[in-house]
Design a protein around this motif. Structure first.
Motif, PDB file in Angstrom:
ATOM      1  N   TYR A  16       0.883  -1.164   0.000  1.00 23.13           N
ATOM      2  CA  TYR A  16       0.000   0.000   0.000  1.00 23.13           C
ATOM      3  C   TYR A  16       0.916   1.207   0.000  1.00 23.13           C
ATOM      4  O   TYR A  16       1.328   1.665   1.059  1.00 23.13           O
ATOM      5  CB  TYR A  16      -0.896   0.015   1.234  1.00 23.13           C
ATOM      6  N   ALA A  21       2.086  -4.665   3.274  1.00 18.16           N
ATOM      7  CA  ALA A  21       1.090  -5.375   4.084  1.00 18.16           C
ATOM      8  C   ALA A  21       1.388  -6.868   4.045  1.00 18.16           C
ATOM      9  O   ALA A  21       1.179  -7.582   5.032  1.00 18.16           O
ATOM     10  CB  ALA A  21      -0.309  -5.093   3.558  1.00 18.16           C
ATOM     11  N   PRO A  40       0.560 -11.003  15.226  1.00 11.24           N
ATOM     12  CA  PRO A  40       0.119  -9.798  15.933  1.00 11.24           C
ATOM     13  C   PRO A  40      -0.810  -8.927  15.079  1.00 11.24           C
ATOM     14  O   PRO A  40      -0.881  -9.097  13.859  1.00 11.24           O
ATOM     15  CB  PRO A  40       1.424  -9.048  16.215  1.00 11.24           C
ATOM     16  N   ASN A  41      -1.484  -7.989  15.703  1.00 12.76           N
ATOM     17  CA  ASN A  41      -2.317  -7.029  14.969  1.00 12.76           C
ATOM     18  C   ASN A  41      -1.476  -6.328  13.911  1.00 12.76           C
ATOM     19  O   ASN A  41      -0.349  -5.923  14.180  1.00 12.76           O
ATOM     20  CB  ASN A  41      -2.877  -5.952  15.917  1.00 12.76           C
ATOM     21  N   GLY A  42      -2.033  -6.208  12.724  1.00 19.25           N
ATOM     22  CA  GLY A  42      -1.329  -5.514  11.651  1.00 19.25           C
ATOM     23  C   GLY A  42      -0.292  -6.379  10.949  1.00 19.25           C
ATOM     24  O   GLY A  42       0.452  -5.894  10.094  1.00 19.25           O
ATOM     25  N   ALA A  43      -0.228  -7.674  11.280  1.00 17.10           N
ATOM     26  CA  ALA A  43       0.782  -8.561  10.681  1.00 17.10           C
ATOM     27  C   ALA A  43       0.481  -8.871   9.222  1.00 17.10           C
ATOM     28  O   ALA A  43       1.354  -9.330   8.486  1.00 17.10           O
ATOM     29  CB  ALA A  43       0.873  -9.862  11.474  1.00 17.10           C
ATOM     30  N   GLY A  44      -0.750  -8.631   8.798  1.00 14.80           N
ATOM     31  CA  GLY A  44      -1.082  -8.852   7.389  1.00 14.80           C
ATOM     32  C   GLY A  44      -2.016 -10.019   7.130  1.00 14.80           C
ATOM     33  O   GLY A  44      -2.188 -10.444   5.986  1.00 14.80           O
ATOM     34  N   LYS A  45      -2.662 -10.518   8.167  1.00 17.24           N
ATOM     35  CA  LYS A  45      -3.535 -11.691   8.019  1.00 17.24           C
ATOM     36  C   LYS A  45      -4.742 -11.383   7.134  1.00 17.24           C
ATOM     37  O   LYS A  45      -5.077 -12.145   6.226  1.00 17.24           O
ATOM     38  CB  LYS A  45      -4.010 -12.176   9.408  1.00 17.24           C
ATOM     39  N   THR A  46      -5.394 -10.259   7.423  1.00 18.63           N
ATOM     40  CA  THR A  46      -6.586  -9.911   6.649  1.00 18.63           C
ATOM     41  C   THR A  46      -6.231  -9.636   5.191  1.00 18.63           C
ATOM     42  O   THR A  46      -6.939 -10.066   4.269  1.00 18.63           O
ATOM     43  CB  THR A  46      -7.294  -8.686   7.275  1.00 18.63           C
ATOM     44  N   THR A  47      -5.128  -8.937   4.997  1.00 22.25           N
ATOM     45  CA  THR A  47      -4.691  -8.657   3.622  1.00 22.25           C
ATOM     46  C   THR A  47      -4.475  -9.965   2.864  1.00 22.25           C
ATOM     47  O   THR A  47      -4.889 -10.108   1.707  1.00 22.25           O
ATOM     48  CB  THR A  47      -3.385  -7.838   3.630  1.00 22.25           C
ATOM     49  N   GLN A  88     -14.470 -10.450  10.021  1.00 23.45           N
ATOM     50  CA  GLN A  88     -14.146 -10.125  11.410  1.00 23.45           C
ATOM     51  C   GLN A  88     -15.325  -9.444  12.094  1.00 23.45           C
ATOM     52  O   GLN A  88     -15.621  -9.707  13.239  1.00 23.45           O
ATOM     53  CB  GLN A  88     -12.948  -9.189  11.375  1.00 23.45           C
ATOM     54  N   HIS A 212      -7.153 -15.104  16.966  1.00 27.33           N
ATOM     55  CA  HIS A 212      -6.261 -14.629  18.035  1.00 27.33           C
ATOM     56  C   HIS A 212      -6.286 -15.550  19.244  1.00 27.33           C
ATOM     57  O   HIS A 212      -5.408 -15.458  20.099  1.00 27.33           O
ATOM     58  CB  HIS A 212      -6.632 -13.204  18.456  1.00 27.33           C
TER      59      HIS A 212
END
Ligand code: ATP
Length: 255
Positions: A16, A21, A40-47, A88, A212
């Motif tokens: 991005y 990401a 962790p949060n922001g690690a790129g799982k959703t992407t 989510q 998580h």
């Protein structure tokens, strides 16, 4: 089918504008596996799951999902190939019943009922009945058949999350992606969810689970992939992951 390639990612990345990401993701998933995706949060799982399901387009590397490149076709084609997912944040229709919510999931998969309704009412009615029967079966699969007539907003939180899974099953997927399905669940609900995922996998479904709740992931998955700063830092059995120093440092130690 079991043993067949469902997902094959090579060097997959998503930028991005300078933010990686995802970077250099190699991932191979075969039919019938239950794969956990943690980090962790922001690690790129959703992407990553957005790229697998065609919602986000990669900026590098290659992807094959159920024989398609999800970066090169429209999202609905990826869905039609057999990819289904939950999100989510709940996207249920609060004022529709449990059954109606699942029927909406069935409608989304290109059944031409709307057009048929315009052209030929009897056939539309038949389709509608078939869809209701199929949707009831999906509710039964997640243990919610006795609540088919209850409005989504009146269901308990745990039941709402199961309803989302029932709706995702309505399209008869081969690959089911669950995005934090245990979030907000108590232990009893999370255990029941873990059992449900296991039984869906025994039916031949391939499942990719973002979660998580590490205890639940360890109990449910045959293999776990750990992301950190957009990259895969470890892949292995639950035991290998629990004992991996890099994973403990990046994620498990702090949770
Ligand atoms: P969480 O557990 O909090 O859901 P995640 O592991 O799913 O996090 P992503 O949501 O994939 O992580 O985000 C990965 C990185 O990409 C983050 O640094 C995020 O800020 C960035 N990112 C994600 N989506 C966008 C976007 N649309 N535009 C810019 N940056 C984005």
């Amino acid at each position: 089918a079991a043993g067949e390639t469902v997902v094959d990612l090579k060097g997959l990345g998503k930028d991005y504008g300078g933010v990686h990401a995802n970077k250099d993701i190699d991932l191979h998933i075969t039919g019938g596996e239950v794969i956990g995706l943690i980090g962790p949060n922001g690690a790129g799982k959703t992407t990553l799951v957005n790229m697998i399901s065609g919602l986000a387009k990669s900026t590098s590397g290659t992807a094959q999902v159920l024989g398609l490149d999800p970066g090169k076709v429209a999202v609905h084609k990826v869905a039609a190939a057999g990819v289904s997912r939950t999100f989510q944040h709940s996207k249920l229709f609060a004022r529709l019943t449990a059954l109606e919510n699942v029927m909406v999931g069935g409608h989304l998969v290109g059944r031409p009922t709307f057009l048929r309704r315009l052209l030929w009412l009897p056939s539309a009615r038949r389709d509608e009945r078939r869809l209701a029967v199929h949707s009831a079966r999906c509710l039964e699969r997640v243990g919610l058949l006795d609540k088919e007539g209850v409005k989504a907003s009146a269901l308990s939180y745990g039941d709402q999350r199961r309803l989302e899974i029932a709706r995702a099953l309505a399209s008869d997927p081969s690959l089911l992606i669950l995005d934090e399905p245990a979030a907000g669940m108590n232990h009893v609900e999370a255990d029941a969810l873990s059992d449900l995922i296991g039984s869906l996998a025994r039916d031949g479904l391939t499942i990719l689970l973002i979660e998580h709740n590490v205890g639940m992931v360890m109990k449910t998955c045959s293999r776990i992939v750990v992301l950190n700063f957009g990259q895969v830092i470890a892949t292995g059995t639950p035991e290998e992951i629990a004992n991996n120093p890099a994973v403990v440092e990046a994620y498990l130690g702090s949770s």
